[in-house]
Design a protein around this motif. Structure first.
Motif, short mmCIF file in Angstrom:
data_model
loop_
_atom_site.label_atom_id
_atom_site.label_comp_id
_atom_site.label_asym_id
_atom_site.label_seq_id
_atom_site.Cartn_x
_atom_site.Cartn_y
_atom_site.Cartn_z
N LEU A 1 -22.49 -11.76 -42.82
CA LEU A 1 -21.75 -11.16 -42.22
C LEU A 1 -22.50 -10.10 -41.15
CD1 LEU A 1 -18.72 -10.20 -41.42
CD2 LEU A 1 -18.97 -8.25 -43.26
N ASN A 2 -23.79 -9.64 -41.37
CA ASN A 2 -24.66 -9.00 -40.39
C ASN A 2 -25.41 -9.88 -39.58
OD1 ASN A 2 -23.35 -6.46 -41.37
ND2 ASN A 2 -24.62 -6.40 -42.96
N THR A 3 -25.35 -11.14 -40.03
CA THR A 3 -26.15 -11.74 -39.07
C THR A 3 -25.53 -12.04 -37.41
OG1 THR A 3 -25.20 -14.00 -39.48
CG2 THR A 3 -26.95 -13.00 -41.24
N GLU A 4 -26.34 -12.46 -36.70
CA GLU A 4 -25.79 -12.87 -35.21
C GLU A 4 -24.60 -13.79 -35.10
OE1 GLU A 4 -27.58 -13.33 -30.70
OE2 GLU A 4 -28.77 -13.76 -32.42
N LYS B 1 -20.18 -12.49 -47.39
CA LYS B 1 -20.80 -11.24 -46.88
C LYS B 1 -22.30 -11.18 -46.81
CE LYS B 1 -18.03 -8.56 -50.35
NZ LYS B 1 -17.65 -7.79 -51.54
N ASP B 2 -23.08 -12.25 -47.40
CA ASP B 2 -24.57 -12.21 -47.10
C ASP B 2 -24.80 -12.55 -45.65
OD1 ASP B 2 -23.24 -14.62 -47.96
OD2 ASP B 2 -25.42 -15.62 -47.82
N GLY C 1 -22.75 -14.59 -37.85
CA GLY C 1 -21.92 -13.92 -38.62
C GLY C 1 -21.00 -13.16 -37.94
N GLN C 2 -21.67 -12.14 -37.17
CA GLN C 2 -20.65 -11.27 -36.26
C GLN C 2 -19.69 -12.04 -35.33
OE1 GLN C 2 -23.48 -8.59 -34.71
NE2 GLN C 2 -23.92 -7.64 -36.61
N ASN D 1 -17.23 -13.67 -37.18
CA ASN D 1 -16.19 -12.59 -37.60
C ASN D 1 -15.00 -12.27 -36.50
OD1 ASN D 1 -15.21 -10.70 -39.63
ND2 ASN D 1 -16.02 -8.98 -38.38
N THR D 2 -15.74 -12.36 -35.22
CA THR D 2 -14.90 -11.86 -34.11
C THR D 2 -13.74 -12.94 -33.77
OG1 THR D 2 -16.79 -11.16 -32.90
CG2 THR D 2 -14.78 -11.29 -31.62
#
Length: 294
Positions: free
Chosen positions: A74-77, A71-72, A79-80, A83-84
């Motif tokens: 997920l919003n990083t470049e 979760k920490d 991390g995204q 996630n894809t």
């Protein structure tokens, strides 16, 4: 044991062999002891019917390579990006059976041979699986402390996925083409050959020879392993005939179409068809360069 069922029709009594509750060794012995070819064929048909009607059907399903982004992160470049690619699907199949009866075990071998040689939807080569797990490997390297940048990760993943598609097409081209219904007919021919060539355990004078051939617990285990081993060998022979390759010759794959060719020369890289096309292409290019441009 009453192995024959009497069926009365309007004209005569028909004897039909019933092997539903029988051990395999009993069926093999009945086949060998049959007094006529018609009786042998009836026993064999009952055996095949039992194989095809057993519950161990051929099954394919979708399997996933997945991982969950922290979760920490997920919003990083990065991390995204990860996630894809956190879920990649591929086709898999039921490769084993927990049932210990001879029907399920032989049917599993038949199912697996079809998957290996004919089913182009199922691709499980090590190189292919290694490539499609690239995003997951990179993610765990990242959270373990490896320094990665978004552009580099994107490039590595894109190249790996592109390469995986190329590998998948290559592995698909290495499989033969045959429908399941036609395959069943081929398998029945193989099973018939196995029945015909099978020797009863009693025919081996030296029982230690049997033990060295197969590590078996019961007579049924011996015959199951013999039949499955025969199916493997007969399919290899079928593959040679499919590609027009002579028996007992070393093999390799055509570099272009991936069909099987004889490995009779270090310099031979292509099948006759592909070699002909390559020569045509070379001659055509030569004609364009030397004749049309002169």
């Amino acid at each position: 044991m009453n192995i024959w069922v009497n069926i009365l029709n309007s004209r005569k009594v028909i004897l039909i062999y019933n092997c539903d509750e029988m051990y395999l060794y009993e069926i093999i012995e009945d086949y060998k002891d049959a007094s006529s070819q018609e009786e042998k064929e009836e026993i064999f048909r009952a055996f095949c019917s039992s194989i095809w009607s057993c519950d161990n059907k051929r099954r394919t399903y979708t399997k996933c390579i997945r991982f969950k982004i922290r979760k920490d992160l997920l919003n990083t470049e990065l991390g995204q990006i990860f996630n894809t690619w956190s879920l990649i699907e591929y086709k898999y199949y039921k490769a084993t059976t927990k049932d210990e009866n001879w029907r399920s075990i032989i049917r599993q071998k038949i199912n697996n041979i079809y998957t290996r040689y004919f089913d182009k939807e199922i691709v499980l080569g090590k190189e292919y699986l290694h490539l499609i797990t690239t995003p997951k490997r990179l993610y765990y390297e990242w959270i373990s402390g490896s320094e990665l940048d978004a552009q580099g990760v994107t490039s590595i993943i894109d190249n790996a996925i592109d390469d995986s598609l190329k590998v998948k097409r290559r592995l698909q081209s290495e499989k033969m083409s045959l429908s399941w219904e036609d395959y069943k007919k081929v398998m029945e021919g193989f099973l018939h050959t196995a029945f015909h060539n099978c020797k009863l355990i009693e025919s081996y004078e030296d029982k230690s020879v049997v033990s060295s051939m197969f590590d078996f617990l019961t007579e049924d285990h011996f015959y199951v392993r013999y039949i499955n081993h025969s199916l493997d060998g007969l399919m290899r022979n079928y593959q040679r005939k499919y590609y027009g390759v002579r028996q007992h010759r070393p093999l390799k794959r055509c570099r272009s179409c991936r069909c099987i060719i004889e490995n009779d020369s270090k310099n031979r890289q292509y099948c006759k068809s592909c070699k002909k096309e390559i020569r045509k292409r070379i001659n055509r290019n030569y004609y364009i360069k030397t004749v049309l441009k002169s």
